[in-house]
Design an enzyme around this catalytic site. Sequence first.
Site, mmCIF file in Angstrom:
data_model
loop_
_atom_site.group_PDB
_atom_site.id
_atom_site.type_symbol
_atom_site.label_atom_id
_atom_site.label_comp_id
_atom_site.label_asym_id
_atom_site.label_seq_id
_atom_site.Cartn_x
_atom_site.Cartn_y
_atom_site.Cartn_z
ATOM 1 N N SER A 64 0.796 -1.022 -0.134
ATOM 2 C CA SER A 64 -0.230 -0.062 0.112
ATOM 3 C C SER A 64 1.133 1.207 0.128
ATOM 4 O O SER A 64 2.099 1.179 0.131
ATOM 5 C CB SER A 64 -0.714 0.188 1.194
ATOM 6 N N LYS A 65 0.204 2.304 0.204
ATOM 7 C CA LYS A 65 0.907 3.757 -0.081
ATOM 8 C C LYS A 65 1.898 3.715 1.185
ATOM 9 O O LYS A 65 2.801 4.400 0.924
ATOM 10 C CB LYS A 65 -0.067 4.747 0.064
ATOM 11 N N ARG A 66 1.488 3.177 2.252
ATOM 12 C CA ARG A 66 2.478 2.993 3.361
ATOM 13 C C ARG A 66 3.962 2.640 2.796
ATOM 14 O O ARG A 66 5.113 3.231 3.485
ATOM 15 C CB ARG A 66 2.141 2.140 4.420
ATOM 16 N N GLY A 68 5.508 3.245 0.327
ATOM 17 C CA GLY A 68 6.000 4.250 -0.960
ATOM 18 C C GLY A 68 5.287 3.928 -1.920
ATOM 19 O O GLY A 68 4.208 3.644 -2.008
#
Length: 469
Positions: free
Chosen positions: A249-251, A253
Amino acid sequence: MTIAPAKPVRTRFAPSPTGYLHLGGARTALYSWAFARHFGGTFVLRIEDTDLERSTPAAVQAIIDGMQWLGLNHDEGPFYQMQRMDRYREVVAQMLKEGTAYLCYSSPEEVEAMRERMRAAGEKPRYDGTWRPEPGKTLPAIPADRKPVVRFKNPLDGDVTWDDVVKGTITISNKELDDLVIARPDGTPTYNFCVAVDDWDMGITHVLRGDDHVNNTPRQINILRAIGAPLPLYGHLPMILGADGEKLSKRHGAVSVMDYPAQGYLPEAMLNYLARLGWSHGDDEVFSMEQFCEWFNLDHLTRSAAQFNNEKLAWLNNHYIKQADNQRLADLAMPHMIDDGANFEGAPALPVVLGLMKERVNTINELADAAMLFYREPKPDAALLAQHLTDAVKPALAQFAERCKTVEWTKEALSAMMKEVLAANGLKMPQMAMPLRLIVTGQLQTPAIDSVLQIFGREVILSRLAKFL
Ligand code: GLU
């Protein structure tokens, strides 16, 4: 050894345009594309845009841009589901006529109450079949002013089984499956139904997609059977995890493919990386897409979830940067350098500079940063200069500058001349190379000094030296 399919291979990538092209989506697209290429088949792009609330033209564009950057060219499409509504209505009408679907007048409240009852009885909540026609059954009276939904008449007994090309045999009991709503009260068709009709109409022979769709597959298979369509082969790819084992996920990167060109990645590195993320060919790690298409026959797909590894991607990017044509690197690095205030006037040719610097960088952005030393005025730090430009070194540098006026301007001649000056002054290489680097580039870390001198050219070197001697 895979036996060639009897029919021409037709694959598709069918993204929902609700955001960006995710890395997982790009891998699905890559595998579908490569498999079609492997058998000289056809790769179809289909945009599943029926979720009007979440679909946007910008997201369609983002998908097309991502595919284009990766070079995953489709042979047919893009087909838009929203443009195929008449066709879906036609199939719904046909199914109603043939009795494989039926009108259901249960209200949403009634359906919810049914489900509640089943939940309370410890059963799996599902539609109870109130409006499902059966021989000898009398249906309730049609409520006034109520628009029906259309439900698929799912088989009541038996199983749905398919040989998943990734996961092996999967069997789901029909008892697990509801009579799915295939058209809403306003006549708009629903997701699984559209996918089944599309896969049929588009002659899709192999469906590769993320394993978040495993639950949809038995429903789609039942619909395909009911409409008399041949079944494609299905392969559900395990999801991609971040380095910490959580769903990517965006977490973690960048998860959007188009973040990667922005960070200075080459498409061939991304393709090579994605190809190995869920598939293997012995120990091969570095290969071209031509090679991949030759190998990729759906054997050796990985069953377990793949873990995204930024270091490995960076390593591949370094590999492909080293292989890349210097002019291409220049075209990619130039915009970054302009943003950083590079001055190209009278400066060395960028492709030559990048050729010198590309060995050690992982991204185009790093390459652009490294190359800046040739395109800005050096501003050597005074303290560093005092430390390196000692009285012992100055006369040697002066001799060096003098000989620079006449020496043949090649790396070899410059290097030989430097050695002579060092020997004549009883100095070691770093004693002269360090102040030279500072004066010429403003920094202590540079590629080999003879290459740097050669690339700058005689005029620049003489004028920079003159300022300090
Ligand atoms: N539209 C679906 C998605 O973006 C894919 C459907 C499919 O491949 O069957 O997840």
